[in-house]
Design an enzyme around this catalytic site. Structure first.
Site, short mmCIF file in Angstrom:
data_model
loop_
_atom_site.label_atom_id
_atom_site.label_comp_id
_atom_site.label_asym_id
_atom_site.label_seq_id
_atom_site.Cartn_x
_atom_site.Cartn_y
_atom_site.Cartn_z
N ASP A 245 0.82 -1.21 0.00
CA ASP A 245 0.00 0.00 0.00
C ASP A 245 0.85 1.26 0.00
OD1 ASP A 245 -2.61 0.79 -0.21
OD2 ASP A 245 -2.96 0.97 1.94
N ASP B 152 -9.15 -1.82 2.21
CA ASP B 152 -8.99 -1.25 3.54
C ASP B 152 -10.06 -1.72 4.51
OD1 ASP B 152 -6.81 0.22 2.62
OD2 ASP B 152 -8.08 1.87 1.96
#
Length: 377
Positions: free
Chosen positions: A219, A265
Protein backbone atom coordinates in the site's frame (compact mmCIF):
# COMPACT_ATOMS: atom_id res chain seq x y z
CA UNK A 1 -6.55 -3.93 -5.05
CA UNK A 2 -7.74 -0.40 -4.44
CA UNK A 3 -6.58 0.62 -0.97
CA UNK A 4 -6.12 4.38 -1.05
CA UNK A 5 -8.27 6.86 0.83
CA UNK A 6 -8.89 9.78 -1.51
CA UNK A 7 -8.02 13.40 -0.83
CA UNK A 8 -10.99 15.71 -1.39
CA UNK A 9 -8.70 18.65 -2.15
CA UNK A 10 -7.04 16.79 -5.01
CA UNK A 11 -10.28 15.53 -6.53
CA UNK A 12 -11.88 12.12 -6.24
CA UNK A 13 -12.94 9.52 -8.74
CA UNK A 14 -16.54 9.71 -9.75
CA UNK A 15 -18.56 6.53 -9.45
CA UNK A 16 -21.24 7.81 -11.76
CA UNK A 17 -19.15 8.86 -14.74
CA UNK A 18 -15.73 9.91 -16.01
CA UNK A 19 -13.61 12.32 -14.03
CA UNK A 20 -14.64 15.92 -14.55
CA UNK A 21 -11.78 18.02 -15.85
CA UNK A 22 -13.33 21.28 -14.68
CA UNK A 23 -12.40 22.69 -11.30
CA UNK A 24 -14.98 21.83 -8.70
CA UNK A 25 -16.01 24.26 -5.96
CA UNK A 26 -14.40 23.42 -2.62
CA UNK A 27 -16.45 21.14 -0.39
CA UNK A 28 -17.99 22.59 2.75
CA UNK A 29 -16.70 21.39 6.16
CA UNK A 30 -20.13 19.89 6.83
CA UNK A 31 -20.06 18.00 3.51
CA UNK A 32 -16.57 16.63 4.17
CA UNK A 33 -17.52 15.56 7.71
CA UNK A 34 -20.67 13.84 6.45
CA UNK A 35 -18.77 12.06 3.66
CA UNK A 36 -15.98 10.68 5.82
CA UNK A 37 -18.28 9.89 8.72
CA UNK A 38 -20.43 7.87 6.32
CA UNK A 39 -17.38 6.10 4.87
CA UNK A 40 -16.27 5.16 8.39
CA UNK A 41 -19.72 3.78 9.22
CA UNK A 42 -19.90 1.85 5.93
CA UNK A 43 -16.49 0.33 6.66
CA UNK A 44 -17.49 -0.76 10.17
CA UNK A 45 -20.76 -2.48 9.23
CA UNK A 46 -19.34 -5.28 7.03
CA UNK A 47 -16.45 -5.85 9.46
CA UNK A 48 -18.75 -6.22 12.48
CA UNK A 49 -21.46 -8.33 10.88
CA UNK A 50 -19.03 -10.20 8.63
CA UNK A 51 -17.02 -11.25 11.70
CA UNK A 52 -20.17 -12.53 13.42
CA UNK A 53 -21.19 -14.44 10.32
CA UNK A 54 -17.68 -15.88 9.99
CA UNK A 55 -18.22 -17.70 13.30
CA UNK A 56 -21.40 -19.35 12.01
CA UNK A 57 -19.65 -20.02 8.70
CA UNK A 58 -16.80 -21.85 10.46
CA UNK A 59 -19.30 -24.00 12.35
CA UNK A 60 -21.61 -24.58 9.38
CA UNK A 61 -21.95 -27.76 7.36
CA UNK A 62 -23.25 -26.25 4.12
CA UNK A 63 -20.64 -26.94 1.44
CA UNK A 64 -21.57 -23.81 -0.54
CA UNK A 65 -20.80 -21.61 2.51
CA UNK A 66 -17.49 -23.23 3.45
CA UNK A 67 -14.80 -20.59 4.08
CA UNK A 68 -11.61 -20.27 2.06
CA UNK A 69 -8.65 -20.65 4.41
CA UNK A 70 -5.62 -18.41 3.83
CA UNK A 71 -2.30 -20.05 4.77
CA UNK A 72 1.04 -18.37 5.43
CA UNK A 73 2.16 -19.26 1.89
CA UNK A 74 -0.96 -17.63 0.44
CA UNK A 75 -0.38 -14.56 2.61
CA UNK A 76 3.24 -14.20 1.46
CA UNK A 77 2.26 -14.41 -2.22
CA UNK A 78 -0.75 -12.12 -2.00
CA UNK A 79 1.08 -8.73 -2.16
CA UNK A 80 3.01 -9.92 -5.24
CA UNK A 81 -0.19 -11.07 -6.99
CA UNK A 82 -1.95 -7.83 -6.01
CA UNK A 83 0.95 -5.75 -7.36
CA UNK A 84 0.93 -7.60 -10.69
CA UNK A 85 -2.84 -7.16 -10.97
CA UNK A 86 -2.66 -3.46 -10.13
CA UNK A 87 0.17 -2.82 -12.60
CA UNK A 88 -1.64 -4.83 -15.27
CA UNK A 89 -4.78 -2.73 -14.85
CA UNK A 90 -2.71 0.46 -14.99
CA UNK A 91 -1.10 -0.62 -18.28
CA UNK A 92 -4.47 -1.66 -19.72
CA UNK A 93 -5.91 1.77 -18.97
CA UNK A 94 -2.86 3.42 -20.57
CA UNK A 95 -2.89 1.26 -23.73
CA UNK A 96 -6.57 0.53 -24.40
CA UNK A 97 -9.72 2.61 -24.36
CA UNK A 98 -10.94 3.22 -20.83
CA UNK A 99 -14.54 3.02 -22.07
CA UNK A 100 -14.26 -0.56 -23.38
CA UNK A 101 -12.28 -1.82 -20.38
CA UNK A 102 -14.88 -0.44 -17.98
CA UNK A 103 -17.67 -1.96 -20.09
CA UNK A 104 -16.15 -5.44 -19.71
CA UNK A 105 -15.48 -4.89 -16.02
CA UNK A 106 -19.03 -3.62 -15.50
CA UNK A 107 -20.48 -6.83 -16.95
CA UNK A 108 -18.15 -8.95 -14.81
CA UNK A 109 -18.94 -7.12 -11.57
CA UNK A 110 -22.64 -7.01 -12.52
CA UNK A 111 -22.76 -10.82 -12.18
CA UNK A 112 -20.47 -10.97 -9.13
CA UNK A 113 -22.36 -8.16 -7.41
CA UNK A 114 -25.74 -9.85 -7.85
CA UNK A 115 -24.43 -13.11 -6.38
CA UNK A 116 -22.68 -11.34 -3.48
CA UNK A 117 -25.70 -9.19 -2.62
CA UNK A 118 -28.01 -12.20 -2.86
CA UNK A 119 -25.82 -14.13 -0.41
CA UNK A 120 -25.71 -11.12 1.92
CA UNK A 121 -29.47 -10.59 2.22
CA UNK A 122 -30.43 -14.28 2.19
CA UNK A 123 -30.23 -14.79 6.01
CA UNK A 124 -32.65 -11.88 6.54
CA UNK A 125 -35.36 -13.35 4.32
CA UNK A 126 -36.66 -15.72 7.02
CA UNK A 127 -37.77 -12.70 9.07
CA UNK A 128 -39.83 -11.25 6.22
CA UNK A 129 -41.50 -14.37 4.84
CA UNK A 130 -44.47 -15.87 6.74
CA UNK A 131 -44.28 -19.47 7.95
CA UNK A 132 -46.95 -20.42 5.41
CA UNK A 133 -44.75 -19.26 2.50
CA UNK A 134 -44.25 -22.19 0.07
CA UNK A 135 -40.47 -22.51 0.25
CA UNK A 136 -39.58 -25.19 -2.28
CA UNK A 137 -36.14 -26.77 -2.52
CA UNK A 138 -34.16 -26.94 -5.78
CA UNK A 139 -30.89 -28.49 -6.84
CA UNK A 140 -28.64 -27.53 -9.74
CA UNK A 141 -26.56 -30.58 -10.65
CA UNK A 142 -24.02 -31.01 -13.47
CA UNK A 143 -22.20 -34.30 -13.79
CA UNK A 144 -19.58 -35.73 -16.11
CA UNK A 145 -19.44 -39.37 -17.20
CA UNK A 146 -21.82 -42.16 -16.23
CA UNK A 147 -22.06 -45.10 -13.88
CA UNK A 148 -19.12 -45.53 -11.52
CA UNK A 149 -17.14 -42.89 -13.44
CA UNK A 150 -19.74 -40.16 -12.87
CA UNK A 151 -18.24 -37.01 -11.32
CA UNK A 152 -20.07 -34.00 -9.93
CA UNK A 153 -18.97 -30.72 -11.50
CA UNK A 154 -21.64 -28.48 -9.94
CA UNK A 155 -23.95 -29.42 -7.07
CA UNK A 156 -25.77 -26.35 -5.78
CA UNK A 157 -28.86 -26.46 -3.56
CA UNK A 158 -31.18 -23.48 -3.19
CA UNK A 159 -34.80 -22.65 -2.39
CA UNK A 160 -37.56 -20.22 -3.32
CA UNK A 161 -36.28 -17.59 -0.88
CA UNK A 162 -32.89 -17.68 -2.59
CA UNK A 163 -34.61 -17.00 -5.92
CA UNK A 164 -36.40 -13.99 -4.38
CA UNK A 165 -33.03 -12.69 -3.11
CA UNK A 166 -31.55 -13.19 -6.57
CA UNK A 167 -34.43 -11.23 -8.13
CA UNK A 168 -34.06 -8.30 -5.71
CA UNK A 169 -30.29 -8.25 -6.21
CA UNK A 170 -30.77 -8.27 -9.99
CA UNK A 171 -32.79 -5.05 -9.73
CA UNK A 172 -29.83 -3.39 -7.98
CA UNK A 173 -27.52 -4.89 -10.61
CA UNK A 174 -29.49 -3.40 -13.50
CA UNK A 175 -29.60 -0.05 -11.69
CA UNK A 176 -25.82 -0.11 -11.30
CA UNK A 177 -25.21 -1.26 -14.87
CA UNK A 178 -27.38 1.48 -16.40
CA UNK A 179 -26.70 4.41 -14.09
CA UNK A 180 -23.48 3.61 -12.19
CA UNK A 181 -25.20 5.33 -9.28
CA UNK A 182 -23.14 5.68 -6.12
CA UNK A 183 -25.82 4.06 -3.94
CA UNK A 184 -25.89 0.94 -6.14
CA UNK A 185 -22.08 0.96 -6.12
CA UNK A 186 -22.09 1.01 -2.31
CA UNK A 187 -24.66 -1.78 -2.02
CA UNK A 188 -22.40 -4.01 -4.11
CA UNK A 189 -19.29 -2.79 -2.28
CA UNK A 190 -20.81 -3.55 1.13
CA UNK A 191 -21.89 -6.99 -0.10
CA UNK A 192 -18.38 -7.76 -1.42
CA UNK A 193 -16.84 -6.60 1.87
CA UNK A 194 -19.19 -8.58 4.09
CA UNK A 195 -18.76 -11.73 2.00
CA UNK A 196 -14.99 -11.30 2.09
CA UNK A 197 -14.85 -10.97 5.88
CA UNK A 198 -17.27 -13.87 6.30
CA UNK A 199 -15.77 -16.36 3.84
CA UNK A 200 -12.02 -15.59 3.88
CA UNK A 201 -10.47 -17.11 7.00
CA UNK A 202 -6.88 -16.74 8.19
CA UNK A 203 -5.59 -20.02 9.64
CA UNK A 204 -3.68 -18.31 12.48
CA UNK A 205 -2.52 -14.96 13.84
CA UNK A 206 0.98 -15.33 12.36
CA UNK A 207 -0.55 -15.66 8.88
CA UNK A 208 -2.57 -12.52 9.57
CA UNK A 209 0.59 -10.63 10.53
CA UNK A 210 2.33 -11.81 7.33
CA UNK A 211 -0.63 -10.75 5.18
CA UNK A 212 -1.12 -7.36 6.81
CA UNK A 213 2.63 -6.70 6.89
CA UNK A 214 3.04 -7.51 3.20
CA UNK A 215 0.07 -5.37 2.20
CA UNK A 216 1.37 -2.56 4.44
CA UNK A 217 4.47 -2.38 2.20
CA UNK A 218 2.34 -2.84 -0.94
CA UNK A 219 0.00 0.00 0.00
CA UNK A 220 2.74 2.46 0.96
CA UNK A 221 4.78 1.78 -2.19
CA UNK A 222 1.93 2.06 -4.69
CA UNK A 223 0.45 5.21 -3.13
CA UNK A 224 3.59 7.16 -2.14
CA UNK A 225 6.09 5.64 -4.59
CA UNK A 226 4.00 5.96 -7.76
CA UNK A 227 0.71 7.34 -9.03
CA UNK A 228 -0.43 3.88 -10.15
CA UNK A 229 -2.99 3.13 -7.43
CA UNK A 230 -4.62 6.56 -7.47
CA UNK A 231 -4.78 6.48 -11.31
CA UNK A 232 -6.40 3.03 -11.34
CA UNK A 233 -8.82 4.02 -8.56
CA UNK A 234 -9.98 7.05 -10.56
CA UNK A 235 -10.22 5.14 -13.86
CA UNK A 236 -11.76 1.94 -12.54
CA UNK A 237 -15.57 2.14 -12.77
CA UNK A 238 -16.40 -0.91 -10.66
CA UNK A 239 -17.73 -1.42 -7.12
CA UNK A 240 -14.27 -2.02 -5.62
CA UNK A 241 -14.52 1.05 -3.43
CA UNK A 242 -17.02 2.67 -1.10
CA UNK A 243 -17.89 6.21 -2.13
CA UNK A 244 -19.82 9.07 -0.61
CA UNK A 245 -20.43 12.55 -2.09
CA UNK A 246 -19.00 15.55 -0.30
CA UNK A 247 -21.54 17.80 -2.03
CA UNK A 248 -24.61 15.78 -0.98
CA UNK A 249 -25.99 18.68 1.04
CA UNK A 250 -25.83 20.97 -2.00
CA UNK A 251 -26.81 18.58 -4.84
CA UNK A 252 -28.70 15.75 -3.15
CA UNK A 253 -28.61 12.29 -4.76
CA UNK A 254 -27.18 13.78 -7.97
CA UNK A 255 -23.98 14.82 -6.18
CA UNK A 256 -20.75 13.88 -7.97
CA UNK A 257 -17.75 15.02 -5.88
CA UNK A 258 -16.83 11.79 -4.13
CA UNK A 259 -14.60 10.73 -1.28
CA UNK A 260 -13.70 7.05 -1.53
CA UNK A 261 -12.33 4.15 0.47
CA UNK A 262 -10.96 1.02 -1.21
CA UNK A 263 -12.53 -2.31 -0.26
CA UNK A 264 -9.05 -3.60 0.55
CA UNK A 265 -8.99 -1.25 3.54
CA UNK A 266 -12.14 -2.95 4.81
CA UNK A 267 -11.66 -6.63 3.95
CA UNK A 268 -7.96 -7.08 4.82
CA UNK A 269 -8.17 -5.71 8.39
CA UNK A 270 -11.67 -7.22 8.61
CA UNK A 271 -10.55 -10.83 8.16
CA UNK A 272 -7.91 -10.31 10.87
CA UNK A 273 -10.51 -8.84 13.24
CA UNK A 274 -12.84 -11.78 12.47
CA UNK A 275 -10.01 -14.20 13.30
CA UNK A 276 -9.58 -12.52 16.69
CA UNK A 277 -13.32 -12.92 17.35
CA UNK A 278 -13.05 -16.66 16.69
CA UNK A 279 -9.96 -16.74 18.95
CA UNK A 280 -11.98 -15.00 21.68
CA UNK A 281 -14.66 -17.67 21.39
CA UNK A 282 -12.06 -20.46 21.53
CA UNK A 283 -10.87 -19.13 24.92
CA UNK A 284 -14.38 -19.85 26.32
CA UNK A 285 -14.24 -16.90 28.71
CA UNK A 286 -17.51 -15.32 27.54
CA UNK A 287 -15.62 -12.14 26.64
CA UNK A 288 -14.71 -10.71 23.26
CA UNK A 289 -11.76 -8.66 24.46
CA UNK A 290 -9.54 -9.07 21.40
CA UNK A 291 -12.39 -8.53 18.95
CA UNK A 292 -13.49 -5.27 20.56
CA UNK A 293 -9.88 -4.14 20.97
CA UNK A 294 -9.09 -4.70 17.28
CA UNK A 295 -12.43 -3.16 16.27
CA UNK A 296 -11.61 -0.02 18.28
CA UNK A 297 -8.10 -0.08 16.78
CA UNK A 298 -9.63 -0.07 13.29
CA UNK A 299 -11.73 2.99 14.13
CA UNK A 300 -8.65 4.73 15.51
CA UNK A 301 -6.52 3.81 12.47
CA UNK A 302 -9.06 4.92 9.89
CA UNK A 303 -9.79 8.12 11.80
CA UNK A 304 -6.06 8.85 11.91
CA UNK A 305 -5.84 8.23 8.15
CA UNK A 306 -8.53 10.82 7.48
CA UNK A 307 -6.88 13.32 9.84
CA UNK A 308 -3.42 12.92 8.26
CA UNK A 309 -4.91 13.18 4.78
CA UNK A 310 -6.41 16.56 5.58
CA UNK A 311 -3.16 17.77 7.15
CA UNK A 312 -0.98 16.86 4.14
CA UNK A 313 -3.67 17.31 1.43
CA UNK A 314 -2.69 14.03 -0.25
CA UNK A 315 -4.32 10.62 -0.74
CA UNK A 316 -3.19 8.26 2.03
CA UNK A 317 -2.47 4.51 2.07
CA UNK A 318 -4.92 3.60 4.82
CA UNK A 319 -3.11 0.35 5.67
CA UNK A 320 -0.13 2.48 6.76
CA UNK A 321 -2.18 3.38 9.83
CA UNK A 322 -4.59 0.44 10.05
CA UNK A 323 -1.99 -2.36 10.13
CA UNK A 324 0.03 -1.13 13.15
CA UNK A 325 -3.20 -0.34 15.02
CA UNK A 326 -5.02 -3.61 14.27
CA UNK A 327 -1.98 -5.76 15.10
CA UNK A 328 -0.40 -3.64 17.84
CA UNK A 329 -3.44 -3.03 20.06
CA UNK A 330 -4.48 -6.73 20.42
CA UNK A 331 -0.86 -7.84 20.95
CA UNK A 332 -0.44 -5.26 23.73
CA UNK A 333 -3.63 -6.56 25.36
CA UNK A 334 -2.34 -10.14 25.04
CA UNK A 335 0.94 -9.08 26.69
CA UNK A 336 -0.95 -7.44 29.54
CA UNK A 337 -3.10 -10.55 30.05
CA UNK A 338 -0.26 -13.04 29.57
CA UNK A 339 -1.98 -14.69 26.59
CA UNK A 340 0.54 -14.09 23.81
CA UNK A 341 1.38 -17.80 23.57
CA UNK A 342 -2.30 -18.74 23.32
CA UNK A 343 -2.88 -16.07 20.68
CA UNK A 344 -0.06 -17.17 18.38
CA UNK A 345 -0.66 -20.90 18.90
CA UNK A 346 -4.36 -20.65 17.95
CA UNK A 347 -4.87 -22.55 14.70
CA UNK A 348 -7.84 -23.08 12.38
CA UNK A 349 -7.96 -26.06 10.02
CA UNK A 350 -9.20 -25.84 6.46
CA UNK A 351 -12.77 -27.26 6.43
CA UNK A 352 -12.37 -28.15 2.74
CA UNK A 353 -9.31 -30.31 3.46
CA UNK A 354 -10.46 -33.89 4.20
CA UNK A 355 -7.24 -34.63 6.09
CA UNK A 356 -7.72 -31.58 8.28
CA UNK A 357 -11.34 -32.50 8.96
CA UNK A 358 -10.34 -36.06 9.91
CA UNK A 359 -7.55 -34.73 12.11
CA UNK A 360 -9.95 -32.31 13.75
CA UNK A 361 -12.45 -35.10 14.46
CA UNK A 362 -9.73 -37.31 15.92
CA UNK A 363 -8.58 -34.43 18.12
CA UNK A 364 -12.12 -33.83 19.33
CA UNK A 365 -12.63 -37.51 20.09
CA UNK A 366 -9.30 -37.65 21.94
CA UNK A 367 -10.24 -34.61 24.01
CA UNK A 368 -13.62 -36.13 24.83
CA UNK A 369 -12.08 -39.46 25.90
CA UNK A 370 -9.53 -37.67 28.11
CA UNK A 371 -12.36 -35.74 29.71
CA UNK A 372 -14.27 -38.95 30.43
CA UNK A 373 -11.17 -40.56 31.92
CA UNK A 374 -10.70 -37.62 34.28
CA UNK A 375 -14.34 -37.82 35.37
CA UNK A 376 -14.04 -41.56 36.08
CA UNK A 377 -10.95 -40.93 38.21
Amino acid sequence: MDSALSDPHNGSAEAGGPTNSTTRPPSTPEGIALAYGSLLLMALLPIFFGALRSVRCARGKNASDMPETITSRDAARFPIIASCTLLGLYLFFKIFSQEYINLLLSMYFFVLGILALSHTISPFMNKFFPASFPNRQYQLLFTQGSGENKEEIINYEFDTKDLVCLGLSSIVGVWYLLRKHWIANNLFGLAFSLNGVELLHLNNVSTGCILLGGLFIYDVFWVFGTNVMVTVAKSFEAPIKLVFPQDLLEKGLEANNFAMLGLGDVVIPGIFIALLLRFDISLKKNTHTYFYTSFAAYIFGLGLTIFIMHIFKHAQPALLYLVPACIGFPVLVALAKGEVTEMFSYEESNPKDPAAVTESKEGTEASASKGLEKKEK
